[in-house]
Design an enzyme around this catalytic site. Structure first.
Site, PDB file in Angstrom:
ATOM      1  N   PHE A  56      -1.031  50.945  28.480  1.00  0.00           N
ATOM      2  CA  PHE A  56      -1.953  50.922  28.033  1.00  0.00           C
ATOM      3  C   PHE A  56      -2.543  52.297  27.359  1.00  0.00           C
ATOM      4  CE2 PHE A  56      -6.898  51.147  28.512  1.00  0.00           C
ATOM      5  CZ  PHE A  56      -7.470  49.775  29.319  1.00  0.00           C
ATOM      6  N   ARG A  93      -3.176  65.388  20.376  1.00  0.00           N
ATOM      7  CA  ARG A  93      -2.431  65.513  21.614  1.00  0.00           C
ATOM      8  C   ARG A  93      -1.255  64.813  21.305  1.00  0.00           C
ATOM      9  NH1 ARG A  93      -6.939  66.805  22.611  1.00  0.00           N
ATOM     10  NH2 ARG A  93      -7.516  68.406  23.862  1.00  0.00           N
ATOM     11  N   HIS A  96     -13.672  53.286  35.593  1.00  0.00           N
ATOM     12  CA  HIS A  96     -12.280  53.238  36.394  1.00  0.00           C
ATOM     13  C   HIS A  96     -11.655  54.992  35.528  1.00  0.00           C
ATOM     14  CE1 HIS A  96     -11.809  48.961  36.466  1.00  0.00           C
ATOM     15  NE2 HIS A  96     -10.715  49.222  37.016  1.00  0.00           N
ATOM     16  N   THR A 143     -15.364  52.867  30.556  1.00  0.00           N
ATOM     17  CA  THR A 143     -15.166  52.494  32.177  1.00  0.00           C
ATOM     18  C   THR A 143     -15.022  53.473  32.706  1.00  0.00           C
ATOM     19  OG1 THR A 143     -12.467  51.737  33.418  1.00  0.00           O
ATOM     20  CG2 THR A 143     -12.872  53.659  31.340  1.00  0.00           C
ATOM     21  N   GLU A 182       0.080  52.429  37.446  1.00  0.00           N
ATOM     22  CA  GLU A 182       1.443  52.400  38.117  1.00  0.00           C
ATOM     23  C   GLU A 182       2.128  53.167  38.045  1.00  0.00           C
ATOM     24  OE1 GLU A 182      -0.726  50.249  35.818  1.00  0.00           O
ATOM     25  OE2 GLU A 182      -1.383  48.925  37.940  1.00  0.00           O
TER      26      GLU A 182
HETATM   27  N1  INI Z   1      -4.617  53.018  32.520  1.00  0.00           N
HETATM   28  C1  INI Z   1      -4.360  53.783  31.404  1.00  0.00           C
HETATM   29  O1  INI Z   1      -3.461  54.375  31.286  1.00  0.00           O
HETATM   30  N2  INI Z   1      -5.846  54.499  30.570  1.00  0.00           N
HETATM   31  C2  INI Z   1      -7.212  54.040  30.044  1.00  0.00           C
HETATM   32  O2  INI Z   1      -7.587  54.170  30.072  1.00  0.00           O
HETATM   33  C3  INI Z   1      -7.102  52.870  31.547  1.00  0.00           C
HETATM   34  N3  INI Z   1      -8.600  51.936  31.756  1.00  0.00           N
HETATM   35  O3  INI Z   1      -9.034  52.713  30.567  1.00  0.00           O
HETATM   36  O4  INI Z   1      -8.667  51.712  32.589  1.00  0.00           O
HETATM   37  C4  INI Z   1      -6.346  52.502  32.187  1.00  0.00           C
HETATM   38  N4  INI Z   1      -6.220  51.246  33.094  1.00  0.00           N
HETATM   39  C5  INI Z   1      -5.237  50.866  33.586  1.00  0.00           C
HETATM   40  C6  INI Z   1      -4.697  50.653  35.391  1.00  0.00           C
HETATM   41  O5  INI Z   1      -4.039  51.929  34.422  1.00  0.00           O
HETATM   42  C7  INI Z   1      -4.175  50.145  35.830  1.00  0.00           C
HETATM   43  O6  INI Z   1      -3.188  49.211  35.292  1.00  0.00           O
HETATM   44  C8  INI Z   1      -4.740  49.003  36.641  1.00  0.00           C
HETATM   45  O7  INI Z   1      -5.531  48.770  36.978  1.00  0.00           O
HETATM   46  C9  INI Z   1      -3.964  47.006  37.123  1.00  0.00           C
HETATM   47  O8  INI Z   1      -3.254  48.183  38.043  1.00  0.00           O
END
Ligand code: INI
Length: 146
Positions: free
Chosen positions: A10, A115, A76, A74, A46
Site C-alpha cells: 500500500f 521522509r 482507517h 480514510t 499485515e
Molecule cells: N494500508 C497502508 O499501509 N497504508 C494506508 O494508508 C492504508 N489506508 O489508508 O487504508 C492501508 N490500508 C490497508 C490496510 O493496511 C490493510 O491492508 C487492509 O485493511 C486489509 O487488511
C-alpha cells in the site's frame, strides 16, 4: 547477520523508496543480499503478522518493518496506525527478536516523500540502522542460557 524486511505494498510509491533506503543501510553495514529476507504484505495492518511469522522461524536477528499511512479521507488511518505500532511491539516482545518501526504516518504525500527521499533522512534507512544496532546489542547481551 540475517535480517528480514517486511514491506507493505500500500502506497508503494513511498514504501519502495523506504525499501531502497533500508537495503542501502544494510549493505553499508556489511549485510549481504543473501542475508536479507524480503517479505511483501498488502498493507501496514499485515506488517506485524508477517514480522512475527518470520521472527518465529529463528532465521533472523532482526526485522525491519516498512509501510506508509497517509492521513486523508480514510477513517482507517488511526486504527491501522495503532494496530501496526502495537502489533510490532507485541510481535517483538513475543519472539524476543528486535523489530524496527519504519512505518510513516503523515498528513500528506508530500510529507511522506520528504521522509522517503534518498539520503540520511530516509526513514527506511533509519529503521535498518536501528535494527542492526538492536541485533548487535542483543547478540552481545545474549539470552542468559549459555
Ligand atoms: N494500508 C497502508 O499501509 N497504508 C494506508 O494508508 C492504508 N489506508 O489508508 O487504508 C492501508 N490500508 C490497508 C490496510 O493496511 C490493510 O491492508 C487492509 O485493511 C486489509 O487488511
Amino acid at each position: 547477520m540475517r535480517i528480514a524486511i517486511v514491506v507493505a505494498r500500500f502506497n508503494d510509491f513511498i514504501t519502495e523508496r523506504l525499501l531502497e533506503g533500508a537495503k542501502a543501510a544494510l549493505a553499508e553495514a556489511g549485510v549481504t543480499e543473501d542475508e536479507v529476507e524480503l517479505l511483501r504484505v498488502p498493507g501496514a495492518f499485515e506488517i506485524p503478522m508477517a514480522a512475527q511469522r518470520v521472527a518465529e522461524t529463528g532465521r533472523v536477528s532482526a526485522v525491519v518493518c516498512l509501510g506508509c499511512l497517509i492521513r486523508g479521507a480514510t477513517p482507517h488511518f488511526e486504527y491501522i496506525a495503532s494496530a501496526c505500532a502495537q502489533g510490532i511491539i507485541a510481535a517483538s516482545s513475543m519472539t524476543g527478536v528486535p523489530m524496527s518501526f519504519g512505518v510513516l504516518t503523515t498528513n500528506s504525500a508530500e510529507e511522506a516523500l520528504e521522509r522517503a527521499a534518498p539520503g540520511p533522512a530516509n526513514k527506511g534507512r533509519e529503521a535498518a540502522e536501528a535494527a542492526i544496532e538492536m541485533a548487535t546489542l542483543f547478540a552481545r547481551v545474549g539470552d542468559g542460557r549459555s
